[in-house]
Scaffold this motif. Structure first.
Motif, mmCIF file in Angstrom:
data_model
loop_
_atom_site.group_PDB
_atom_site.id
_atom_site.type_symbol
_atom_site.label_atom_id
_atom_site.label_comp_id
_atom_site.label_asym_id
_atom_site.label_seq_id
_atom_site.Cartn_x
_atom_site.Cartn_y
_atom_site.Cartn_z
ATOM 1 N N GLU A 1 -10.364 -7.005 -46.424
ATOM 2 C CA GLU A 1 -10.929 -6.976 -47.998
ATOM 3 C C GLU A 1 -9.990 -5.924 -48.516
ATOM 4 O OE1 GLU A 1 -14.889 -5.973 -47.751
ATOM 5 O OE2 GLU A 1 -15.529 -7.700 -46.147
ATOM 6 N N GLN A 2 -9.631 -4.791 -48.050
ATOM 7 C CA GLN A 2 -8.747 -3.986 -48.781
ATOM 8 C C GLN A 2 -7.377 -4.364 -48.971
ATOM 9 O OE1 GLN A 2 -10.092 -0.296 -46.311
ATOM 10 N NE2 GLN A 2 -9.980 0.742 -48.434
ATOM 11 N N ALA A 3 -6.909 -5.168 -47.935
ATOM 12 C CA ALA A 3 -5.451 -5.630 -48.164
ATOM 13 C C ALA A 3 -5.286 -6.903 -48.919
ATOM 14 C CB ALA A 3 -4.971 -5.910 -46.719
ATOM 15 N N GLY A 4 -6.519 -7.657 -49.016
ATOM 16 C CA GLY A 4 -6.756 -8.928 -49.976
ATOM 17 C C GLY A 4 -5.989 -10.009 -49.107
ATOM 18 N N THR A 5 -5.783 -9.907 -47.599
ATOM 19 C CA THR A 5 -5.398 -10.912 -47.101
ATOM 20 C C THR A 5 -5.694 -10.767 -45.622
ATOM 21 O OG1 THR A 5 -3.079 -11.916 -46.365
ATOM 22 C CG2 THR A 5 -3.102 -9.511 -46.154
ATOM 23 N N SER A 6 -5.690 -11.572 -44.537
ATOM 24 C CA SER A 6 -6.173 -11.674 -43.263
ATOM 25 C C SER A 6 -4.681 -11.944 -42.467
ATOM 26 C CB SER A 6 -7.134 -12.620 -42.965
ATOM 27 O OG SER A 6 -6.621 -13.895 -43.129
#
Length: 79
Positions: free
Chosen positions: A13-18
């Motif tokens: 969520e913090q990175a905005g990517t998985s």
């Protein structure tokens, strides 16, 4: 070197990517340095509580090489 990075839970969520693919010029990098590099990129501040797996094996130290998969996992809670 080419590295696959997977982020899970609150870290994703913090990175905005998985998932992310990263290419670095060096032949290997120490895990703490790599973790700091990735977390700085996304302003992730809780670095100490995030667990790390290299090629699906939990690691606290070590080196990352080309072709490795690194996963950043949120803190675990038992139950």
């Amino acid at each position: 070197m080419d590295i696959t990075i997977k982020y899970f839970g609150a870290v994703a969520e913090q990175a905005g990517t998985s998932t992310e693919f990263l290419t670095l010029s060096q032949a290997e990098i120490e895990l703490d340095d790599f973790k700091a590099l990735c977390f700085k990129k996304y302003n992730i501040t809780n670095m100490g509580s995030v667990k790390t797996a290299i090629n699906r094996e939990l690691k606290e130290t070590g080196y990352i090489k080309s072709g490795d998969e690194v996963a950043f996992l949120p803190p675990f809670a038992g139950g």
